[in-house]
Structure formats: structure tokens, C-alpha cells
Design a protein around this motif. Structure first.
Motif, PDB file in Angstrom:
ATOM      1  N   ALA A 162       0.869  -1.345   0.081  1.00  0.00           N
ATOM      2  CA  ALA A 162       0.061  -0.022  -0.101  1.00  0.00           C
ATOM      3  C   ALA A 162       0.929   1.179  -0.210  1.00  0.00           C
ATOM      4  O   ALA A 162       0.650   2.144  -0.865  1.00  0.00           O
ATOM      5  N   VAL A 163       1.877   1.232   0.729  1.00  0.00           N
ATOM      6  CA  VAL A 163       2.826   2.323   0.777  1.00  0.00           C
ATOM      7  C   VAL A 163       3.591   2.621  -0.737  1.00  0.00           C
ATOM      8  O   VAL A 163       3.773   3.928  -1.312  1.00  0.00           O
ATOM      9  N   ALA A 164       4.134   1.420  -1.305  1.00  0.00           N
ATOM     10  CA  ALA A 164       4.510   1.632  -2.557  1.00  0.00           C
ATOM     11  C   ALA A 164       3.550   2.335  -3.483  1.00  0.00           C
ATOM     12  O   ALA A 164       3.932   2.909  -4.373  1.00  0.00           O
ATOM     13  N   GLY A 165       2.295   1.689  -3.399  1.00  0.00           N
ATOM     14  CA  GLY A 165       1.254   2.227  -4.289  1.00  0.00           C
ATOM     15  C   GLY A 165       0.959   3.715  -4.160  1.00  0.00           C
ATOM     16  O   GLY A 165       0.938   4.300  -5.332  1.00  0.00           O
ATOM     17  N   TYR A 166       0.748   4.024  -2.964  1.00  0.00           N
ATOM     18  CA  TYR A 166       0.606   5.274  -2.819  1.00  0.00           C
ATOM     19  C   TYR A 166       1.885   6.360  -3.428  1.00  0.00           C
ATOM     20  O   TYR A 166       1.685   7.302  -3.900  1.00  0.00           O
ATOM     21  N   LYS A 167       2.802   5.859  -2.920  1.00  0.00           N
ATOM     22  CA  LYS A 167       4.306   6.571  -3.456  1.00  0.00           C
ATOM     23  C   LYS A 167       4.206   6.645  -4.769  1.00  0.00           C
ATOM     24  O   LYS A 167       4.664   7.939  -5.453  1.00  0.00           O
ATOM     25  N   ARG A 168       3.842   5.588  -5.588  1.00  0.00           N
ATOM     26  CA  ARG A 168       4.177   5.641  -7.033  1.00  0.00           C
ATOM     27  C   ARG A 168       2.964   6.597  -7.663  1.00  0.00           C
ATOM     28  O   ARG A 168       3.027   7.463  -8.556  1.00  0.00           O
TER      29      ARG A 168
ATOM     30  N   ILE B 229     -15.624   5.104  -1.565  1.00  0.00           N
ATOM     31  CA  ILE B 229     -14.529   4.622  -1.222  1.00  0.00           C
ATOM     32  C   ILE B 229     -14.173   3.361  -1.696  1.00  0.00           C
ATOM     33  O   ILE B 229     -14.709   2.305  -1.471  1.00  0.00           O
ATOM     34  N   THR B 230     -12.995   3.044  -2.022  1.00  0.00           N
ATOM     35  CA  THR B 230     -12.193   1.680  -2.180  1.00  0.00           C
ATOM     36  C   THR B 230     -11.520   1.377  -1.054  1.00  0.00           C
ATOM     37  O   THR B 230     -10.049   1.864  -0.978  1.00  0.00           O
ATOM     38  N   ALA B 231     -11.551   0.657  -0.013  1.00  0.00           N
ATOM     39  CA  ALA B 231     -10.921   0.226   1.011  1.00  0.00           C
ATOM     40  C   ALA B 231     -10.144  -1.134   0.829  1.00  0.00           C
ATOM     41  O   ALA B 231     -11.018  -1.931   0.432  1.00  0.00           O
ATOM     42  N   TYR B 232      -9.050  -1.150   1.121  1.00  0.00           N
ATOM     43  CA  TYR B 232      -8.454  -2.302   0.911  1.00  0.00           C
ATOM     44  C   TYR B 232      -7.267  -2.631   2.143  1.00  0.00           C
ATOM     45  O   TYR B 232      -6.834  -1.917   2.831  1.00  0.00           O
ATOM     46  N   SER B 233      -6.839  -4.195   2.098  1.00  0.00           N
ATOM     47  CA  SER B 233      -6.119  -4.292   3.098  1.00  0.00           C
ATOM     48  C   SER B 233      -5.292  -5.639   2.823  1.00  0.00           C
ATOM     49  O   SER B 233      -4.748  -5.643   1.554  1.00  0.00           O
ATOM     50  N   MET B 234      -5.232  -6.562   3.592  1.00  0.00           N
ATOM     51  CA  MET B 234      -3.971  -7.497   3.182  1.00  0.00           C
ATOM     52  C   MET B 234      -4.235  -8.550   2.056  1.00  0.00           C
ATOM     53  O   MET B 234      -3.269  -8.993   1.402  1.00  0.00           O
ATOM     54  N   GLY B 235      -5.616  -8.635   1.617  1.00  0.00           N
ATOM     55  CA  GLY B 235      -5.811  -9.333   0.389  1.00  0.00           C
ATOM     56  C   GLY B 235      -5.429  -8.651  -0.912  1.00  0.00           C
ATOM     57  O   GLY B 235      -5.080  -9.262  -1.875  1.00  0.00           O
ATOM     58  N   VAL B 236      -5.233  -7.321  -0.774  1.00  0.00           N
ATOM     59  CA  VAL B 236      -4.454  -6.686  -1.976  1.00  0.00           C
ATOM     60  C   VAL B 236      -3.079  -6.597  -1.668  1.00  0.00           C
ATOM     61  O   VAL B 236      -1.839  -7.114  -2.453  1.00  0.00           O
ATOM     62  N   ASN B 237      -2.893  -6.347  -0.475  1.00  0.00           N
ATOM     63  CA  ASN B 237      -1.261  -5.980  -0.065  1.00  0.00           C
ATOM     64  C   ASN B 237      -0.520  -7.200  -0.111  1.00  0.00           C
ATOM     65  O   ASN B 237       0.915  -7.322  -0.536  1.00  0.00           O
ATOM     66  N   GLN B 238      -0.753  -8.374   0.272  1.00  0.00           N
ATOM     67  CA  GLN B 238       0.084  -9.488   0.698  1.00  0.00           C
ATOM     68  C   GLN B 238       0.080 -10.216  -0.769  1.00  0.00           C
ATOM     69  O   GLN B 238      -0.391 -11.391  -0.642  1.00  0.00           O
ATOM     70  N   SER B 239       0.726 -10.065  -1.461  1.00  0.00           N
ATOM     71  CA  SER B 239       0.769 -10.483  -3.107  1.00  0.00           C
ATOM     72  C   SER B 239       2.061 -10.161  -3.835  1.00  0.00           C
ATOM     73  O   SER B 239       2.580  -9.055  -3.524  1.00  0.00           O
ATOM     74  N   SER B 240       2.433 -10.979  -4.730  1.00  0.00           N
ATOM     75  CA  SER B 240       3.522 -10.917  -5.535  1.00  0.00           C
ATOM     76  C   SER B 240       3.107  -9.768  -6.472  1.00  0.00           C
ATOM     77  O   SER B 240       4.065  -9.232  -7.177  1.00  0.00           O
ATOM     78  N   ALA B 241       2.072  -9.297  -6.584  1.00  0.00           N
ATOM     79  CA  ALA B 241       1.581  -8.391  -7.310  1.00  0.00           C
ATOM     80  C   ALA B 241       0.860  -7.187  -6.535  1.00  0.00           C
ATOM     81  O   ALA B 241       0.008  -6.254  -6.976  1.00  0.00           O
ATOM     82  N   GLY B 242       1.063  -7.046  -5.211  1.00  0.00           N
ATOM     83  CA  GLY B 242       0.357  -6.082  -4.419  1.00  0.00           C
ATOM     84  C   GLY B 242       0.511  -4.842  -4.603  1.00  0.00           C
ATOM     85  O   GLY B 242      -0.492  -3.996  -4.508  1.00  0.00           O
ATOM     86  N   THR B 243       1.770  -3.944  -5.027  1.00  0.00           N
ATOM     87  CA  THR B 243       1.673  -2.786  -5.383  1.00  0.00           C
ATOM     88  C   THR B 243       0.960  -2.466  -6.474  1.00  0.00           C
ATOM     89  O   THR B 243       0.233  -1.334  -6.644  1.00  0.00           O
ATOM     90  N   ASP B 244       0.934  -3.496  -7.658  1.00  0.00           N
ATOM     91  CA  ASP B 244       0.168  -3.154  -8.737  1.00  0.00           C
ATOM     92  C   ASP B 244      -1.204  -3.143  -8.571  1.00  0.00           C
ATOM     93  O   ASP B 244      -2.145  -2.439  -9.175  1.00  0.00           O
ATOM     94  N   LYS B 245      -1.624  -4.171  -7.572  1.00  0.00           N
ATOM     95  CA  LYS B 245      -2.973  -4.011  -7.221  1.00  0.00           C
ATOM     96  C   LYS B 245      -3.697  -2.977  -6.448  1.00  0.00           C
ATOM     97  O   LYS B 245      -4.667  -2.494  -6.940  1.00  0.00           O
ATOM     98  N   ALA B 246      -2.620  -2.280  -5.746  1.00  0.00           N
ATOM     99  CA  ALA B 246      -2.928  -1.132  -5.212  1.00  0.00           C
ATOM    100  C   ALA B 246      -3.123   0.201  -6.006  1.00  0.00           C
ATOM    101  O   ALA B 246      -4.253   0.938  -6.265  1.00  0.00           O
TER     102      ALA B 246
END
Ligand code: SF4
Length: 907
Positions: A144-150, A296-313
Motif C-alpha cells: 500500500a505504501v509503494a502504491g501511494y508513493k508511485r 471509497i475503495t478500502a483495501y487491506s491484506m488481500g490486496v497487499n500480501q501478494s507478489s503483485a500487491g503494489t500493482d493491485k494498489a
């Protein structure tokens, strides 16, 4: 006369999830504290979930680490703080001199207070000169951090909790909010009750408790979220649900992101097929999203804990950018953090690839700001080792010493047996912890006692950027110290200046000042700015009210905060624009195979937290789910040769564990779900971390906890059993066991492979009942292999043991109730011998509502006998569901099942 004790209450914050609820601890006459929700805290407004409500049950000193200890050849030896810290400082000086600063590392935690985190980060990055400090937050929200930063140029959560109540639609992605962020879920439900037209959409492979109250559930195949949101981006573009002015004036990269989305996700039938959802459901979601601006799209571990987590975010954020759905009330992409202070860790740069105060290690001007401010000697200038890489480097001998603070990586990391091997080989393992015995302290050469919740004092930041005070109301036990203090004392021993903090207030002040240092448009601007809280007097710090950052002072000295970000459409990238990120979809790295045909998904259960070192102490919390389980589809169970209620071994390429098979968790075919909480302290063989693949997202380094190929097979045993005992027992000789905290006893669920010829002798030896004249009630059916015995002392039940080749054994809830009795009645004794309660209603069944201790049987009986039709009627009748509301989805399910079964019987 009832005298209010509110004026004595100490206002603090909950120790668990990222909702960051305010808690009031009020002293009672018996010296303990009553725990209640803080009505003035904006996150929860007086409500607490069951974990928060039972915090008082977890603060006892049983099992606490109270003194510094050093491991010697014959075991642990208590030493002074001076001796312990001298040893660590001496070893670190030697290792750094011989191998350089990257040969040492800190592995810290989102459980730390911001002040602790700040000092750890300053020490490592500014003084040791290495960025080898990572945190267990890497495991939950670094994508999620990486997604926001990008997307935004800085790690910025644009929304606030109030937006959840202002939205016309909430999309929960990969988030069992009802169980994992219960108070936020309650806020959503209340808003929906007030405005039934508000839509709740849940996107999750499992039909979780959160789905029970949703308008729409999309059970997408695990790992396909990027297809889903790329499909949505494409759909919104195609139907013209875009904000061209916003895209033009406030964003970059739209066409590239759309081209990539179009390449794979233009055909909605293909998207539906890949995501394994019905096309009609997919379209319904897309149409709702297109038609609802305040989303609002709220997301947590199901998005983040993935080998494509940043892309999902970023795929999610793209869908908000295309319509300008952020920066205004009731809309935006919202990462809900898992831990109480994951956000505080992000502020101080607790991740190996970040610098303090939202600055970047790679940027020379950022390093210059921080080093100038700290006046530090040796600034790290490149990213350090992220969690998975760190433990691999330890095993490879590249990192010679690791200091683990407030976390339990032997349980929580993926490929957790590799972490064991790494710590076993490591030259010097240091742990700072509140507990003496954890799976990780077992490998420590030096154990340092830290303060726990209720004892420590400082600040935490929740998911909506709100800084709250955590205040001490218990005195420090033994020689335990706050983590910032331990690290400061160590730093001074290393010869570093800049660590002579007088208290946590001084640390906070430095953190606040750094956030404002050279933070101007013409210098090195950052959105993260809490300079308005710099220069607080001690009394102002002590009285600090929950405050969101950014927080600055106006020219007239007023505090000015921003509840939501980007309302002016200006983002933190140098050009002030947000970025669409092109996210090409990809499946999880490791595919299922003939050998490992099922996909393992891991996560939390409602009433436990992390590795149970604290929640495991609460009998109330243990009542809900007692043992680890593997939830799977009945057809997969059939194919795997396992049955509901039986034990199964779950094996991956990386490791294995044992859990009890269950159905009913809404698992689709091809997947299994196992909770993360059980450790070597609470079960013989239930660490799911040992099974999880160590695959990580290439951008964030977050591990793929939501997908590991596994197989499930029968765990063969000869007998099943359980013990309730007032004394702790050693059960290492038994093939499988789980220990569960009860009220005044511990319960042990057992399964054995040994053949027992003399049940009575074996049981007496196991329970330590050597006296032949002991009051020992027993029943044995030798042919059936059934045995039960009860040890009674002074008419009070002391221990009991039940064994059978079959699973169907007496109700634990009924037996637990007997331990509360000072004296067993004749009826109780008869019940114990026949193996079931004689009195009607004595077996309340497994707990559903932990707040009021209401069992499943009690609810089912009331539904039938009183003809209850709604959850509200159940609550009115039994109170169940009337406090935190976490069990409301479960009650709803029971209501439907019970009424259907009753109707079938009637017909
Ligand atoms: S929702 Fe529950 S666990 Fe989370 S902070 Fe609030 S009380 Fe604590």
C-alpha cells in the motif's frame, strides 16, 4: 450511591489493529482497571471490539520477561542492564569493525510506539550507517505504501474515517473488515442503516463475515484483482465515466495505463472468466462504480500480501483517478492498516527502503536534510534488506547479528523454518520483548525486557493519519524499560551523541521538528508535516488530543490540520500531478500443481491478534475459536481424503503444519484458508508461516501470504482427547496438542499415535496424580477405547481427561463451567461419569458473542423457543451482538440455518 470514576480514567489507545480506537482505563477498588471505549476519541466514539474490551485480561505478569538475560552454555542467566547492553554494544562494535555496518540489523514492529520507532531508525540509518532496519509492517502494508508513493509521490492516505460514513458506495477489497477492523465495520453498518441506499460491495475470494451484510459480493479468484480493476478502468473509459479535466490538469500517465488495461482486459467476458466471477456480477459492480461518484475503495491484506500487491494498489488508485474520485468528502482509495502503529512507523522511516519523515534514502537532498538535522556521522545511502531478504542474508552469514524488537518472526514470517535456521546460525541474536518464552526468544543470546501495553507511554498513528497518545496506567514491572530508552542506552554505549532524550516527550518533539525542517516549497517540500506539534510543553504532550497530520501552526499560532488530502488536486510528485501506473496483470509466482493442488490463503480470526502472545492470555478471546483450522471446500476435502473435524497435515514445498479440517468459511474450490495465530507455544505443530512461500512483490518486498501451493492429507492418529487442568502440563510426548487459555485452567486438545494399554495409569502419570488415594472419578469402556477421568480436590474439580478413538466427545463449554464452581454437586458428578451435562441448558455450546459470553446452543434454543426472526430480536433476548457487533454476521448465519433446519423438521 454510585460515584463516577470517570475523572480517574486514563485515556489511551488500543494495542491492536490500525483502527486506533481510544480506550479508557479506570482504576477499580481491587487494584485492577476497567477497560472501556473512549467516547471522546474520534475513531471509535466509545465503542470497542471484543479484543479491545478484553485488553484488561492480557496485562497480567504471567510469562513476562522481567529482567535482562544472557544465554550461556548451561542456559539463561539474569544479568544487569549494564552487562546486557555492554555485551551487545561490544559485539556490534566488533562485527561492524570486521564486516561493515551492513553486517548488523534491526527487525522491529508496528507494535512499537512512534517514539520507539524513531530512535531505532535514527540509530540504524544515521549512526550505524546502514539501512538494515525493517519491520513486520513489511508483511502487512508495504505494498500500500509503494502504491501511494508511485501514484501520489509520497506515502499519503487521502481519506479519513468520516468519509466511510459520507460515501454512497464502499468497496472492500481483500478485507474481512467485520473481523479484522471491527469498529470501522460497525461505523459502515451504522451509516448503511441510516442510509439504506448506500451500497456495500465486498471483493474477496472467501465469503467472509463481512459479506453477510454486503449488497454485492464478488468472489474473485485469488490474485486476479489487477484484471478486475484494469477491466473497470477500461470500462469506465469506454462508457465515458471519466473526468477529462481532472485527468488533464492533475494527472500523468493515463493513456499508458489505459493501453495496458485495454491489452488484457478489454473483453469483460474474458475478465469475468479469469476472475472466476459471473459476468452479470462483474457488470453490476462496474455499473455501480460508474454511477457512484462518492465511492471509497478500502483495501487491506488481500490486496497487499501478494507478489503483485503494489500493482493491485495502483490498479485500484487508477480507477479513482480516472473519475477524480478523491480529495472530496466520501471518496478515495483507502488502505486500512493492520497494526496499531504501522502508520507511525511509516512516518519515521521504519521500512528498510525509507528515510525518516517521509524522505527517500535514494535522494541526496533528502539524506542531506536528515543528516543535517541529526548532525549524524554515518548516513545510510541505499536501501537496506527487506524482511525476507534480511533473514536469508542472516542464514547466508552476511548479517552476523540481528536485534528483534516486539515481534515474533519465527511464527509470522513466510518460510518460517528458514527464519529458525537463520537465527540458529546467527552469531548474536538479541530480542527486546515483553514475554519470556516465544518461538523467537528461544533463539536469543540476549533477552531484554520491554514495557508492554498499559505500561508504556508515547504516540501511535492510525489508518486515517491520526496521532493519538498511548498513556501508561500500570507501573513498569521488574526491570522492564521502554524500547526508545533501551535503544538510546545502547546508542550511548556505542559512543553516539544525539540519544540523550530526557523522555518520550523529547523524542516526539525531535520527530515533529524534523518533519518541518527545511519543509518548504523552495527547499525540500514534503506533505508529511507535523511541525505544528513541535515545541509542545511536557504538559501539552501529556494532554495531546487525537490529531491528524499534516498539522501546522498558522501565523497566529493556531493548529491547522487536513482531514483529507488533495482537495486542491495538488499531489506530492515534483510536478504536482498524480500518476496513473500501467499495471500489467500477472498471476501469483508459484502455480498450483499435481503435487500441491490447492492454494493456501492465510489471515486472522475475529478474536486473536498476531502470534497470541497477548490475546492468548484471555479466556474470553479463546472461547471463540480454540484451535487452528484448515477451512476447505467439502469436495476438496473429499479429494484430499480428509473429513471435517479431523486433523490434517498441510504441506508446501517450504514446510508443513497440522490443523483441524472445517467447512463453512465460504471457501471456493481449489483454496484453503488457515489462520496465522498459532505458534510453537500454543500448539505442537500449527505454525502456518512454515508453509507460506517466501515470494515477494518486486516493488514493495511484501510476501505473498495469500497464495502458496499446498496439499492437504490425513494426519493419522489412534485416539483423540482433551484435558482441562488447573496446572500447566508438558505434552511434548503427544503427537498433536493445542493449549487454550480457560478461566482458572488451561485446556489441551490432544491427538495421539501411541497405543495406550493402561488408560488410568497413563492419565495419572500425564496429569501428575501420583497419590493412589486421590479423589479420582473414572469411566472406561475398554472395548470401545473410551476413557474419562476427573481428579477432584476438596470437592472442586482440579483436572479432567477425556479420550476416545472418535471425535465426538463432551462439550468443553460445559466442562469449563464446572471449573468455576467451588464445589461439584451430585448432578455434576453424575454428568462427569456419563460424559454429558444432566441439567438442561448446561451446555451453552461454542462461544459466538465473546462480549457477553453467549454460546451457539443458547442462541439456537432461543431462536426456536422464542421464535426469534431477526438479529435485533436475538440481541434483545440474549444481548448477543449488542456490544461491539463483531458477531452480528455469525448470528445472522445461525439464525438462517436454525430456522431452515427447524422448518425441515416441521415438514
Ligand atoms: S477495532 Fe478493536 S482491535 Fe481495532 S483498535 Fe478498535 S478496539 Fe482495538
Amino acid at each position: 450511591m454510585n460515584l463516577s470514576t470517570d475523572h480517574l480514567a486514563i485515556r489511551t489507545t488500543c494495542a491492536y489493529c490500525g483502527v486506533g480506537c481510544g480506550v479508557q482505563a479506570t482504576p477499580k477498588d481491587d487494584g485492577t482497571f476497567a477497560i472501556a471505549g473512549d467516547k471522546q476519541h474520534p475513531a471509535n466514539k466509545g465503542r470497542l471490539c471484543v479484543k479491545g474490551s478484553t485488553l484488561g485480561e492480557t496485562v497480567g505478569l504471567e510469562g513476562r520477561l522481567l529482567y535482562p538475560q544472557v544465554r550461556e552454555a548451561d542456559g539463561l542467566r539474569r544479568v544487569s542492564w549494564d552487562a546486557a547492553l555492554d555485551k551487545v554494544a561490544g559485539e556490534w562494535r566488533r562485527i561492524i569493525a570486521e564486516h561493515g555496518p551492513d553486517a548488523v540489523a534491526l527487525y522491529v514492529s508496528g507494535q512499537l510506539l512512534t517514539e520507539d520507532y524513531y530512535v531505532a531508525n535514527k540509530l540504524m540509518k544515521g549512526y550505524i550507517g546502514s539501512a538494515n532496519i525493517d519491520t513486520n509492517s513489511r508483511l502487512c502494508m508495504s505494498s500500500a505504501v509503494a502504491g501511494y508513493k508511485r501514484a501520489f509521490g509520497e506515502d499519503l492516505v487521502p481519506v479519513c474515517y468520516d468519509d466511510l460514513e459520507l460515501a454512497d458506495m464502499i468497496v472492500l477489497v481483500g478485507s474481512n473488515t467485520a473481523w479484522c477492523h471491527p469498529i470501522l465495520f460497525q461505523r459502515i453498518l451504522k451509516a448503511k442503516e441510516a442510509r439504506p441506499e448506500m451500497k456495500l460491495v465486498v471483493i474477496d475470494p472467501r465469503r467472509t463475515a463481512t459479506c453477510e451484510l454486503a449488497d454485492l459480493h464478488l468472489p474473485v479468484k485469488a490474485g486476479t484483482d489487477v484484471w478486475l480493476f484494469n477491466g473497470l478502468l477500461n470500462y469506465l473509459s469506454r462508457i465515458g465515466a471519466v473526468d477529462p479535466r481532472f485527468i488533464e490538469q492533475h494527472t500523468n500517465g493515463f493513456q499508458a495505463a489505459l493501453d495496458v488495461a485495454h491489452a488484457d482486459c478489454a473483453d469483460l467476458a474474458v475478465v469475468a472468466k479469469i476472475c472466476r466471477v459471473e459476468l452479470s456480477l462483474l457488470l453490476e459492480f462496474y455499473e455501480l462504480f460508474a454511477a457512484t461518484h462518492k465511492t471509497i475503495t478500502a483495501y487491506s491484506m488481500g490486496v497487499n500480501q501478494s507478489s503483485a500487491g503494489t500493482d493491485k494498489a495502483n490498479a485500484i488508485i487508477n480507477c479513482h483517478l480516472i473519475g477524480g474520485r478523491l480529495g472530496k468528502p466520501g471518496m478515495g482509495p483507502f488502505s486500512i492498516t493492520g497494526q496499531p502503529n504501522a502508520m507511525g512507523g511509516r512516518e519515521v522511516g521504519g521500512l528498510a527502503n525509507m528515510l525518516a519523515a517521509h524522505m527517500d534514502l535514494e535522494r541526496a537532498e533528502h539524506r542531506d536534510v536528515v543528516q543535517t538535522f541529526w548532525e549524524s556521522p554515518a548516513m545510510a545511502d541505499k536501501g537496506g534488506l527487506k524482511a525476507v531478504d534480511l533473514f536469508q542474508a542472516i542464514e547466508e552469514g552476511k548479517v552476523k547479528s540481528v536485534w528483534v524488537i516486539a515481534t515474533n518472526p519465527v511464527v509470522s514470517m513466510p518460510d518460517a523454518d528458514q527464519v529458525r535456521r537463520a537465527l540458529d546460525k546467527c552469531e548474536l541474536v538479541v530480542t527486546s520483548d515483553i514475554m519470556q518464552d516465544t518461538d523467537t526468544t528461544a533463539y536469543a543470546d540476549v533477552l531484554l525486557p520491554a514495557l508492554g501495553w498499559g505500561e508504556k507511554d508515547g504516540t501511535v498513528t492510525n489508518s486515517e493519519r491520526r496521532i493519538s497518545r498511548q498513556r501508561a496506567f500500570l507501573s513498569a514491572p521488574g526491570e522492564a524499560l521502554p524500547d526508545w530508552k533501551i535503544l538510546s542506552l545502547f546508542a550511548q554505549r556505542m559512543g553516539y551523541t544525539g540519544f540523550d532524550f530526557g523522555g518520550q516527550h523529547g523524542v516526539f518533539d525531535e520527530h515533529a521538528r524534523l518533519s518541518g525542517f527545511r519543509n518548504a516549497a523552495a527547499d525540500v517540500p514534503r506533505a508529511f508535516d507535523m511541525s505544528g506539534l513541535a515545541g509542545l510543553q511536557q504538559s501539552d504532550y501529556d494532554a495531546l488530543e487525537p490529531t491528524q497530520w499534516p498539522v501546522r501552526r498558522t501565523a497566529s499560532g493556531e493548529l491547522q490540520t487536513e482531514v483529507r488530502l488533495f482537495k486542491d488536486g495538488v499531489f506530492a510528485h515534483a510536478d504536482g500531478k498524480a500518476r496513473f501506473i500501467a499495471t500489467a496483470p500477472r498471476l501469483p509466482r508459484n502455480a498450483v500443481s499435481e503435487e500441491y493442488p490447492l492454494s493456501l490463503n492465510t489471515g486472522r480470526v475475529r478474536d486473536q491478534w498476531h502470534t497470541m502472545t497477548r490475546t492468548g492470555k484471555s479466556a474470553t478471546l479463546a472461547d471463540h475459536i480454540a484451535e487452528s483450522f484448515v477451512d476447505m471446500h467439502p469436495q476438496d476435502a473429499l479429494l484430499s481424503g480428509v473429513k471435517e473435524g479431523e486433523l490434517a497435515r498441510v504441506t508446501s514445498e517450504w514446510g508443513a503444519m497440522v490443523a483441524r479440517v472445517q467447512h463453512g468459511g465460504g471457501i471456493p474450490r481449489g483454496s484453503v484458508f488457515i489462520p496465522i495465530h498459532w505458534s510453537g507455544q500454543t500448539a505442537s505443530d500449527a505454525r502456518v508461516g512454515a508453509v507460506v512461500n517466501p515470494v515477494v512483490d518486486p516493488v514493495s518486498g511484501e510476501p505473498e501470504f495469500k497464495h502458496t501451493p499446498v496439499r492437504v492429507e490425513q494426519f493419522r492418529v489412534n485416539w483423540h482427547g482433551f484435558i482441562l487442568s488447573r496446572d500447566a502440563l508438558n505434552l511434548d510426548s503427544i503427537a498433536h496438542w493445542t493449549r487454550i487459555q480457560g478461566r482458572e485452567f488451561a485446556r489441551y486438545e490432544l491427538a495421539g499415535r501411541n497405543t495406550i494399554k493402561d488408560h488410568a495409569g497413563w492419565s495419572r502419570a500425564l496429569l501428575g496424580v501420583g497419590d493412589p488415594d486421590a479423589d479420582w472419578l473414572e469411566y472406561e469402556d475398554k472395548t470401545a477405547g473410551v476413557y474419562r477421568a476427573v481428579h477432584v480436590v476438596n470437592d472442586r474439580i482440579e483436572q479432567c481427561i477425556f479420550m476416545s478413538p472418535r471425535q465426538d466427545m463432551p462439550s468443553r463449554a460445559w466442562l469449563a463451567s464446572l471449573f468455576a464452581k467451588e464445589q461439584l454437586s451430585e448432578i455434576d458428578r453424575i454428568g462427569l461419569l456419563v460424559g454429558m451435562p444432566v441439567e438442561k441448558g448446561a451446555d451453552t455450546g461454542p462461544t459466538v458473542c465473546s462480549c457477553f459470553g453467549v454460546g451457539r446452543n443458547t442462541i439456537c434454543n432461543a431462536i426456536i423457543e422464542k421464535d426469534l426472526k431477526t438479529v435485533a430480536e436475538v440481541t434483545a433476548c440474549l444481548k448477543a451482538g449488542g456490544n461491539c457487533g463483531s458477531c452480528v454476521p455469525e448470528i445472522k448465519k445461525i439464525l438462517v440455518q436454525t430456522r431452515v433446519e427447524a422448518e425441515e423438521v416441521r415438514l
